[in-house]
Scaffold this motif. Structure first.
Motif, PDB file in Angstrom:
ATOM      1  N   VAL A  12       0.857  -1.186   0.000  1.00  0.00           N
ATOM      2  CA  VAL A  12       0.000   0.000   0.000  1.00  0.00           C
ATOM      3  C   VAL A  12       0.889   1.231   0.000  1.00  0.00           C
ATOM      4  O   VAL A  12       2.017   1.203   0.498  1.00  0.00           O
ATOM      5  CB  VAL A  12      -0.942  -0.013   1.224  1.00  0.00           C
ATOM      6  CG1 VAL A  12      -0.169   0.064   2.526  1.00  0.00           C
ATOM      7  CG2 VAL A  12      -1.984   1.080   1.143  1.00  0.00           C
ATOM      8  N   GLN A  13       0.372   2.323  -0.554  1.00  0.00           N
ATOM      9  CA  GLN A  13       1.143   3.562  -0.574  1.00  0.00           C
ATOM     10  C   GLN A  13       1.008   4.318   0.740  1.00  0.00           C
ATOM     11  O   GLN A  13       0.046   4.107   1.505  1.00  0.00           O
ATOM     12  CB  GLN A  13       0.679   4.436  -1.728  1.00  0.00           C
ATOM     13  CG  GLN A  13       1.038   3.864  -3.096  1.00  0.00           C
ATOM     14  CD  GLN A  13       0.720   4.831  -4.217  1.00  0.00           C
ATOM     15  OE1 GLN A  13      -0.184   5.646  -4.124  1.00  0.00           O
ATOM     16  NE2 GLN A  13       1.486   4.735  -5.304  1.00  0.00           N
ATOM     17  N   GLY A  16      -2.241   5.278   2.840  1.00  0.00           N
ATOM     18  CA  GLY A  16      -3.307   4.346   2.534  1.00  0.00           C
ATOM     19  C   GLY A  16      -3.780   3.561   3.751  1.00  0.00           C
ATOM     20  O   GLY A  16      -3.321   3.790   4.881  1.00  0.00           O
ATOM     21  N   LEU A  18      -5.265  -0.443   5.247  1.00  0.00           N
ATOM     22  CA  LEU A  18      -5.437  -1.885   5.125  1.00  0.00           C
ATOM     23  C   LEU A  18      -6.210  -2.372   6.332  1.00  0.00           C
ATOM     24  O   LEU A  18      -6.110  -1.777   7.422  1.00  0.00           O
ATOM     25  CB  LEU A  18      -4.087  -2.612   5.083  1.00  0.00           C
ATOM     26  CG  LEU A  18      -3.267  -2.591   3.797  1.00  0.00           C
ATOM     27  CD1 LEU A  18      -1.915  -3.256   4.038  1.00  0.00           C
ATOM     28  CD2 LEU A  18      -4.001  -3.278   2.665  1.00  0.00           C
TER      29      LEU A  18
END
Length: 122
Positions: A12-13, A16, A18
């Motif tokens: 993920v950047q 971001g 999760l």
């Protein structure tokens, strides 16, 4: 015996989100407090978050407070870790674990999952 399986990790950047899941089998989680830990390459495993058996009490490492949220669904025998505003320093393998002694960083955790990799790219 409790078997724990983590999922939801990935790439993920920065900034971001999760959501990690920890699914249990073999025994109900309702009698256990639960914790999430993480281990970055070359570093020791550290406490991230913990939750009591009822879900009414939680604890977080200072580094994730305000960004991560631990929760549980005892009917689904699953614990979650919602991770928002991710940073490169959150990159690690994340593990869930059970405890009968509490939900804090000082509690004793006995059953562990195999871990799921979280990588935050900048």
């Amino acid at each position: 015996q409790v078997q724990l399986v983590e999922s939801g990790g990935g790439l993920v950047q920065v900034g971001g989100s999760l959501r990690l899941s920890c699914a249990a089998s073999g025994r109900t989680l309702i009698t256990y407090s639960m914790g999430w830990f993480r281990q970055a390459p070359g570093k020791e495993r550290n406490f991230v978050a913990g939750i009591s058996s009822s879900g009414g009490n939680t604890d977080y490492a200072d580094s994730v407070k305000g960004r991560f949220t631990i929760s549980r669904d005892n009917a689904k025998n699953t614990v979650y870790l919602q991770m928002n505003s991710l940073k490169p320093e959150d990159t690690a393998v994340y593990y869930c674990a059970t405890s009968r002694t509490g939900w804090g960083r000082g509690s004793t955790y006995n059953y562990w999952g195999q871990g799921t990799q979280v990588t935050v790219s900048s």
